[in-house]
Write a protein that holds these residues in place. Structure first.
Motif, PDB file in Angstrom:
ATOM      1  N   ILE A 279       0.830  -1.208   0.000  1.00 34.15           N
ATOM      2  CA  ILE A 279       0.000   0.000   0.000  1.00 34.15           C
ATOM      3  C   ILE A 279       0.863   1.255   0.000  1.00 34.15           C
ATOM      4  O   ILE A 279       0.637   2.185  -0.787  1.00 34.15           O
ATOM      5  CB  ILE A 279      -0.956  -0.005   1.217  1.00 34.15           C
ATOM      6  N   ILE A 280       1.873   1.296   0.873  1.00 36.45           N
ATOM      7  CA  ILE A 280       2.662   2.537   0.945  1.00 36.45           C
ATOM      8  C   ILE A 280       3.535   2.713  -0.293  1.00 36.45           C
ATOM      9  O   ILE A 280       3.814   3.840  -0.705  1.00 36.45           O
ATOM     10  CB  ILE A 280       3.491   2.624   2.243  1.00 36.45           C
ATOM     11  N   ILE A 281       3.941   1.602  -0.918  1.00 41.09           N
ATOM     12  CA  ILE A 281       4.710   1.728  -2.162  1.00 41.09           C
ATOM     13  C   ILE A 281       3.815   2.259  -3.276  1.00 41.09           C
ATOM     14  O   ILE A 281       4.194   3.184  -4.013  1.00 41.09           O
ATOM     15  CB  ILE A 281       5.329   0.372  -2.563  1.00 41.09           C
ATOM     16  N   LYS A 282       2.614   1.702  -3.396  1.00 40.12           N
ATOM     17  CA  LYS A 282       1.711   2.153  -4.466  1.00 40.12           C
ATOM     18  C   LYS A 282       1.266   3.591  -4.248  1.00 40.12           C
ATOM     19  O   LYS A 282       1.132   4.369  -5.194  1.00 40.12           O
ATOM     20  CB  LYS A 282       0.491   1.231  -4.528  1.00 40.12           C
ATOM     21  N   ARG A 283       1.049   3.946  -2.988  1.00 43.04           N
ATOM     22  CA  ARG A 283       0.584   5.300  -2.686  1.00 43.04           C
ATOM     23  C   ARG A 283       1.701   6.323  -2.859  1.00 43.04           C
ATOM     24  O   ARG A 283       1.459   7.499  -3.087  1.00 43.04           O
ATOM     25  CB  ARG A 283       0.057   5.326  -1.248  1.00 43.04           C
ATOM     26  N   GLN A 284       2.914   5.888  -2.737  1.00 44.81           N
ATOM     27  CA  GLN A 284       4.111   6.726  -2.901  1.00 44.81           C
ATOM     28  C   GLN A 284       3.996   8.015  -2.104  1.00 44.81           C
ATOM     29  O   GLN A 284       3.945   9.115  -2.642  1.00 44.81           O
ATOM     30  CB  GLN A 284       4.369   7.036  -4.381  1.00 44.81           C
ATOM     31  N   ASP A 285       3.945   7.833  -0.789  1.00 48.04           N
ATOM     32  CA  ASP A 285       3.860   8.977   0.113  1.00 48.04           C
ATOM     33  C   ASP A 285       5.054   9.904  -0.086  1.00 48.04           C
ATOM     34  O   ASP A 285       6.027   9.574  -0.745  1.00 48.04           O
ATOM     35  CB  ASP A 285       3.805   8.491   1.560  1.00 48.04           C
ATOM     36  N   THR A 286       4.974  11.073   0.559  1.00 44.21           N
ATOM     37  CA  THR A 286       5.968  12.127   0.346  1.00 44.21           C
ATOM     38  C   THR A 286       7.398  11.632   0.514  1.00 44.21           C
ATOM     39  O   THR A 286       8.279  11.976  -0.282  1.00 44.21           O
ATOM     40  CB  THR A 286       5.712  13.289   1.319  1.00 44.21           C
ATOM     41  N   HIS A 287       7.630  10.816   1.513  1.00 40.43           N
ATOM     42  CA  HIS A 287       8.991  10.321   1.762  1.00 40.43           C
ATOM     43  C   HIS A 287       9.523   9.560   0.557  1.00 40.43           C
ATOM     44  O   HIS A 287      10.634   9.800   0.087  1.00 40.43           O
ATOM     45  CB  HIS A 287       8.986   9.417   2.994  1.00 40.43           C
ATOM     46  N   PHE A 413       4.899  -3.863 -18.324  1.00 39.57           N
ATOM     47  CA  PHE A 413       3.931  -4.860 -18.799  1.00 39.57           C
ATOM     48  C   PHE A 413       3.468  -5.753 -17.649  1.00 39.57           C
ATOM     49  O   PHE A 413       2.270  -5.999 -17.465  1.00 39.57           O
ATOM     50  CB  PHE A 413       4.565  -5.701 -19.909  1.00 39.57           C
ATOM     51  N   LEU A 414       4.416  -6.219 -16.837  1.00 41.19           N
ATOM     52  CA  LEU A 414       4.072  -7.132 -15.742  1.00 41.19           C
ATOM     53  C   LEU A 414       3.249  -6.437 -14.666  1.00 41.19           C
ATOM     54  O   LEU A 414       2.433  -7.065 -13.985  1.00 41.19           O
ATOM     55  CB  LEU A 414       5.334  -7.746 -15.150  1.00 41.19           C
ATOM     56  N   HIS A 415       3.448  -5.124 -14.508  1.00 41.48           N
ATOM     57  CA  HIS A 415       2.613  -4.397 -13.545  1.00 41.48           C
ATOM     58  C   HIS A 415       1.152  -4.376 -13.993  1.00 41.48           C
ATOM     59  O   HIS A 415       0.238  -4.410 -13.161  1.00 41.48           O
ATOM     60  CB  HIS A 415       3.129  -2.980 -13.345  1.00 41.48           C
ATOM     61  N   ARG A 416       0.940  -4.334 -15.297  1.00 36.85           N
ATOM     62  CA  ARG A 416      -0.440  -4.451 -15.795  1.00 36.85           C
ATOM     63  C   ARG A 416      -1.003  -5.832 -15.458  1.00 36.85           C
ATOM     64  O   ARG A 416      -2.171  -5.981 -15.127  1.00 36.85           O
ATOM     65  CB  ARG A 416      -0.468  -4.236 -17.314  1.00 36.85           C
ATOM     66  N   VAL A 417      -0.141  -6.840 -15.530  1.00 34.70           N
ATOM     67  CA  VAL A 417      -0.589  -8.206 -15.248  1.00 34.70           C
ATOM     68  C   VAL A 417      -1.008  -8.346 -13.792  1.00 34.70           C
ATOM     69  O   VAL A 417      -2.036  -8.961 -13.486  1.00 34.70           O
ATOM     70  CB  VAL A 417       0.544  -9.216 -15.575  1.00 34.70           C
ATOM     71  N   ILE A 418      -0.227  -7.771 -12.867  1.00 30.31           N
ATOM     72  CA  ILE A 418      -0.513  -7.980 -11.435  1.00 30.31           C
ATOM     73  C   ILE A 418      -1.538  -6.999 -10.890  1.00 30.31           C
ATOM     74  O   ILE A 418      -1.894  -7.075  -9.710  1.00 30.31           O
ATOM     75  CB  ILE A 418       0.771  -7.882 -10.584  1.00 30.31           C
ATOM     76  N   ASN A 419      -2.034  -6.096 -11.721  1.00 32.82           N
ATOM     77  CA  ASN A 419      -3.054  -5.162 -11.245  1.00 32.82           C
ATOM     78  C   ASN A 419      -4.261  -5.875 -10.673  1.00 32.82           C
ATOM     79  O   ASN A 419      -4.978  -5.337  -9.843  1.00 32.82           O
ATOM     80  CB  ASN A 419      -3.507  -4.226 -12.377  1.00 32.82           C
ATOM     81  N   GLY A 420      -4.469  -7.075 -11.138  1.00 31.66           N
ATOM     82  CA  GLY A 420      -5.626  -7.827 -10.662  1.00 31.66           C
ATOM     83  C   GLY A 420      -5.421  -8.468  -9.307  1.00 31.66           C
ATOM     84  O   GLY A 420      -6.317  -9.128  -8.800  1.00 31.66           O
ATOM     85  N   GLY A 421      -4.223  -8.319  -8.703  1.00 31.04           N
ATOM     86  CA  GLY A 421      -4.055  -8.870  -7.366  1.00 31.04           C
ATOM     87  C   GLY A 421      -2.807  -9.688  -7.139  1.00 31.04           C
ATOM     88  O   GLY A 421      -2.790 -10.544  -6.261  1.00 31.04           O
ATOM     89  N   GLY A 422      -1.733  -9.442  -7.902  1.00 31.18           N
ATOM     90  CA  GLY A 422      -0.484 -10.166  -7.687  1.00 31.18           C
ATOM     91  C   GLY A 422       0.597  -9.239  -7.182  1.00 31.18           C
ATOM     92  O   GLY A 422       0.354  -8.080  -6.867  1.00 31.18           O
ATOM     93  N   THR A 423       1.823  -9.763  -7.089  1.00 33.36           N
ATOM     94  CA  THR A 423       2.974  -8.952  -6.686  1.00 33.36           C
ATOM     95  C   THR A 423       4.134  -9.223  -7.632  1.00 33.36           C
ATOM     96  O   THR A 423       4.203 -10.274  -8.275  1.00 33.36           O
ATOM     97  CB  THR A 423       3.423  -9.270  -5.248  1.00 33.36           C
ATOM     98  N   LEU A 424       5.050  -8.260  -7.693  1.00 32.96           N
ATOM     99  CA  LEU A 424       6.250  -8.393  -8.516  1.00 32.96           C
ATOM    100  C   LEU A 424       7.441  -7.993  -7.647  1.00 32.96           C
ATOM    101  O   LEU A 424       7.534  -6.856  -7.190  1.00 32.96           O
ATOM    102  CB  LEU A 424       6.172  -7.494  -9.749  1.00 32.96           C
ATOM    103  N   GLU A 425       8.331  -8.946  -7.402  1.00 26.01           N
ATOM    104  CA  GLU A 425       9.518  -8.693  -6.580  1.00 26.01           C
ATOM    105  C   GLU A 425      10.741  -8.680  -7.489  1.00 26.01           C
ATOM    106  O   GLU A 425      10.780  -9.353  -8.510  1.00 26.01           O
ATOM    107  CB  GLU A 425       9.664  -9.795  -5.511  1.00 26.01           C
ATOM    108  N   ARG A 426      11.758  -7.907  -7.062  1.00 29.05           N
ATOM    109  CA  ARG A 426      12.956  -7.744  -7.889  1.00 29.05           C
ATOM    110  C   ARG A 426      14.212  -8.009  -7.083  1.00 29.05           C
ATOM    111  O   ARG A 426      14.268  -7.685  -5.908  1.00 29.05           O
ATOM    112  CB  ARG A 426      13.042  -6.310  -8.431  1.00 29.05           C
ATOM    113  N   GLU A 427      15.218  -8.567  -7.750  1.00 31.19           N
ATOM    114  CA  GLU A 427      16.540  -8.719  -7.156  1.00 31.19           C
ATOM    115  C   GLU A 427      17.574  -8.288  -8.195  1.00 31.19           C
ATOM    116  O   GLU A 427      17.411  -8.544  -9.377  1.00 31.19           O
ATOM    117  CB  GLU A 427      16.823 -10.176  -6.757  1.00 31.19           C
ATOM    118  N   TYR A 428      18.637  -7.638  -7.712  1.00 32.48           N
ATOM    119  CA  TYR A 428      19.746  -7.291  -8.599  1.00 32.48           C
ATOM    120  C   TYR A 428      20.992  -7.148  -7.746  1.00 32.48           C
ATOM    121  O   TYR A 428      20.925  -6.864  -6.556  1.00 32.48           O
ATOM    122  CB  TYR A 428      19.488  -5.992  -9.380  1.00 32.48           C
ATOM    123  N   ALA A 429      22.130  -7.387  -8.347  1.00 37.07           N
ATOM    124  CA  ALA A 429      23.394  -7.322  -7.607  1.00 37.07           C
ATOM    125  C   ALA A 429      24.494  -6.824  -8.527  1.00 37.07           C
ATOM    126  O   ALA A 429      24.585  -7.235  -9.689  1.00 37.07           O
ATOM    127  CB  ALA A 429      23.757  -8.693  -7.050  1.00 37.07           C
TER     128      ALA A 429
END
Length: 516
Positions: A279-287, A413-429
Motif C-alpha cells: 500500500i505505501i509503495i503504491k501510494r508513494q507517500d511524500t517520503h 507490462f508485468l505491472h499491468r498483469v498484477i493489477n488484478g491482485g499479484g505482486t512483482l519482486e525484484r533482485e539485482y546485484a
C-alpha cells in the motif's frame, strides 16, 4: 492521551510512539562541553530534528546552557539575496526562541546590523547577554545555496574564535549531507567540494537507523498502550523490509493499526506487514516520492543505473558514491560493495523508473487469465510476445534509464498483469549483469531472469541458465523464464529474432528462453 505512529515532522513523546531521541546520537554533550562545532547529517525523516529538539531541551532544562534548534529554511527563497535571506532567517529564529526559551534566555531586541553580518552580530549579542553558554543547532542548513549559504558559513567561522564569551559555545549544522556537498549553484551542479567555509567543524556525525531490538521496542509501545500484539515474526519482517529506516518502520505500523487492523484484539502478522508495504509503495507517500525525485539527478543516475542493471559501477568520485549513501538511497554492505539501502527502496526505485513506459502502455486485454481468474503462464508468454513485437521497441524510448530500458518496459507490462491482485519482486546485484523478477499471482510463482546481450559480448544464454538455477532454487520452483534482450549493434530485426525455446538448465530445470 492516545499515542500514534508518526510519519510527519518531529516526534512528540506525549502523542507519538518514540524511542529516546538522543540514543542514536552519542557523545554530543561532550562535544558541546569541549566548545566544538559539528555537523549532523542523515537522510530525510530519520529523526535528526526530533533528536536535536530533545537534546536542546535537555541541555536547557539542565540549567547549564541556553540551547535551541533554529532553522534557516525561510531564507531559501532568497538564495541570491543575502540581505533578504538573513532578515527572514533571523525573524524565524526570534519566533522559535519565544516558543522554546524563557524570556531571560531569548536573544536581545532586534537592532540595526551591517549588511552581510546580521547572523554573526545577532549571535554575538545573544551569547554576551545570555546568562548561560549558548548552543545553537541550525536545521535545514542545506536548503541554502549560493551566496546566502557561503555568507552564513563565513559568519559562523568569523565569530568562532570569540566563543564562548562573545559567540555560541557550540554550533551544530543539521542537514542531509556533509558540508562539502552543500550547493553553491542552483541545481547542485557546483558543490563546495571542501569544508573550508566551515573548516571549524570538529566532527561530522550521521544518525543511524533503528536496530532490530529498537523496532521491537517501538512496536511494543503500541502493545503496552492498546494490548494489540505484533507477533515476533511480523516485527522481524518489518525490520528486514525497512532495515530500520525510521519513517518506513512507522509508516508500516501506522497503515496497519489505523487502516488494516483497527480491531485491537487481532494480532499483527507478517501478512499484514506485506499488505501495508504494498500500500505505501503504491501510494508513494511524500517520503518515497522525494526519494524517487533524486533519480533524475545525473550523479544519482550514473550509479543507480548500473546497480539496477547488475553491472559493475563505473569510475566515479567517492563524493558521488557517498552522496547516495548520505541521501539514504544506498548503504555499504558489511560483506562489501554498495547496495540499495533496504528491500522497500529496492521495490520503489524500479517501479518509479518503469512509470514512464507504464503510462505509455496501450490497453492490454488480460488474455492470461482463465474464466476462474487464474493466471495461465503459457497465455502470459504469448501475450508478452505479441506486446513486445508491437510495442516493445517504441516504448524503450520512454524509459529514462537507457541501459535498463528493456527491463523497465517488461516490468511495466508485468505491472499491468498484477493489477488484478499479484505482486512483482525484484533482485539485482552489482557485477552479475542480471535482474531477477518474481511474479506471484494466486497459486502461480514465476521466476524470471533478465539478461542483455551487448555488442562484443558472448551470448549470455549459458550464464543465464546457470544463474537462473540459483534463483529458482531459492523460490522453490522447477521452471522459469530467461529473457535475453539483444541490444547488439548488429542484432537482427525484432521480427526475425523474437522467438522462444525450451532449454534444460544445468540443474535439470525446464527454462523458457525468450529472445527479444
Amino acid at each position: 492521551m492516545p499515542r500514534w505512529f508518526n510519519t510527519a515532522g518531529p516526534c512528540r513523546d506525549d502523542i507519538h510512539y518514540m524511542l529516546p531521541a538522543t540514543r542514536r546520537l552519542p557523545n554530543l554533550e561532550r562535544l558541546i562541553a569541549q566548545q566544538n562545532y559539528f555537523v549532523i547529517h542523515a537522510p530525510r525523516q530519520i529523526g535528526k530534528t526530533t533528536a536535536m529538539l530533545a537534546l536542546a531541551k535537555q541541555l536547557t532544562d539542565s540549567g547549564q546552557y541556553t540551547a535551541i534548534v533554529v532553522s534557516v529554511e525561510l531564507g531559501s527563497p532568497f538564495n541570491d539575496n543575502p540581505q533578504q535571506a538573513q532578515a527572514a532567517i533571523l525573524s524565524s529564529w526570534r519566533s522559535e526562541a519565544r516558543v522554546y526559551l524563557p524570556p531571560e534566555l531569548q536573544p536581545p531586541p532586534k537592532q540595526e546590523m551591517e549588511v552581510g553580518q546580521g547572523i554573526e552580530e545577532t549571535l554575538r549579542q545573544w551569547a554576551q547577554t545570555s546568562p548561560r553558554p549558548l548552543a545553537i543547532f541550525i536545521d535545514e542548513i542545506d536548503s541554502l545555496q549560493n551566496e546566502v549559504l557561503l555568507s552564513v558559513l563565513r559568519q559562523l567561522r568569523n565569530g568562532y574564535p570569540s566563543r564562548p564569551r562573545a559567540f555560541p559555545q557550540s554550533v551544530g549544522l543539521i542537514g542531509l549531507r556533509d558540508v562539502r556537498d552543500y550547493k553553491v549553484a542552483a541545481g547542485g551542479s557546483d558543490r563546495l567540494n571542501t569544508s573550508s567555509p566551515f573548516n571549524i567543524k570538529v566532527r561530522s556525525i550521521t544518525l543511524r537507523n533503528f536496530n532490530a531490538s529498537e523496532v521491537a521496542e517501538l512496536y511494543g509501545q503500541h502493545t503496552q498502550d492498546t494490548g494489540q500484539v505484533f507477533t515476533p515474526e511480523s516485527v522481524a519482517l518489518a525490520f528486514e523490509l525497512t532495515q530500520g529506516q525510521p519513517w518506513l518502520v512507522n509508516a508500516l505500523a501506522k497503515e496497519i493499526v489505523e487502516e488494516l487492523v483497527i480491531d485491537e484484539s487481532i494480532e499483527i502478522t507478517p501478512e499484514h506487514i506485506l499488505e501495508a508495504k504494498e500500500i505505501i509503495i503504491k501510494r508513494q507517500d511524500t517520503h518515497l516520492d522525494s526519494l524517487a525525485e533524486r533519480l533524475r539527478e545525473n550523479r544519482v543516475k550514473a550509479i543507480i543505473e548500473p546497480i539496477l542493471a547488475g553491472q559493475e559501477l563505473p569510475e566515479s568520485s567517492n563524493d558521488d558514491r557517498q552522496y547516495l549513501v548520505d541521501l539514504g538511497l544506498l548503504k555499504r554492505d558489511p560483506a562489501g560493495g554498495l547496495v540499495i539501502a533496504n528491500p522497500i527502496y529496492r521495490e520503489v526505485l524500479p517501479r518509479v523508473l518503469a512509470q514512464g513506459p507504464q503510462d505509455s502502455l496501450p490497453t492490454i486485454s488480460p488474455s492470461w487469465l482463465n474464466d476462474r481468474g487464474e493466471l495461465m503462464t503459457e497465455a502470459l508468454l504469448q501475450a508478452f510476445l505479441g506486446f513486445w513485437l508491437q510495442h516493445g521497441e517504441p516504448l524503450l524510448k520512454s524509459a529514462s534509464y537507457p541501459e535498463i530500458a528493456p527491463h523497465l518496459v517488461l516490468m511495466a507490462f508485468l505491472h499491468r498483469v498484477i493489477n488484478g491482485g499479484g505482486t512483482l519482486e525484484r533482485e539485482y546485484a552489482i557485477g552479475r549483469d542480471r535482474m531477477d523478477l518474481c511474479l506471484r499471482y494466486g497459486e502461480v510463482t514465476l521466476g524470471i531472469e533478465l539478461k542483455v546481450w551487448r555488442t562484443r559480448k558472448v551470448d549470455p544464454l549459458s550464464k543465464g541458465l546457470e544463474q537462473l538455477d540459483g534463483y529458482l532454487a531459492r523460490l522453490g520452483q522447477d521452471e522459469g523464464w530467461l529473457v535475453i534482450f539483444d541490444r547488439r549493434e548488429n542484432a537482427l530485426e525484432l521480427e526475425e529474432r523474437l522467438k522462444t525455446e525450451i532449454q534444460v538448465s544445468p540443474m535439470g530445470r525446464l527454462i523458457t528462453v525468450i529472445r527479444a
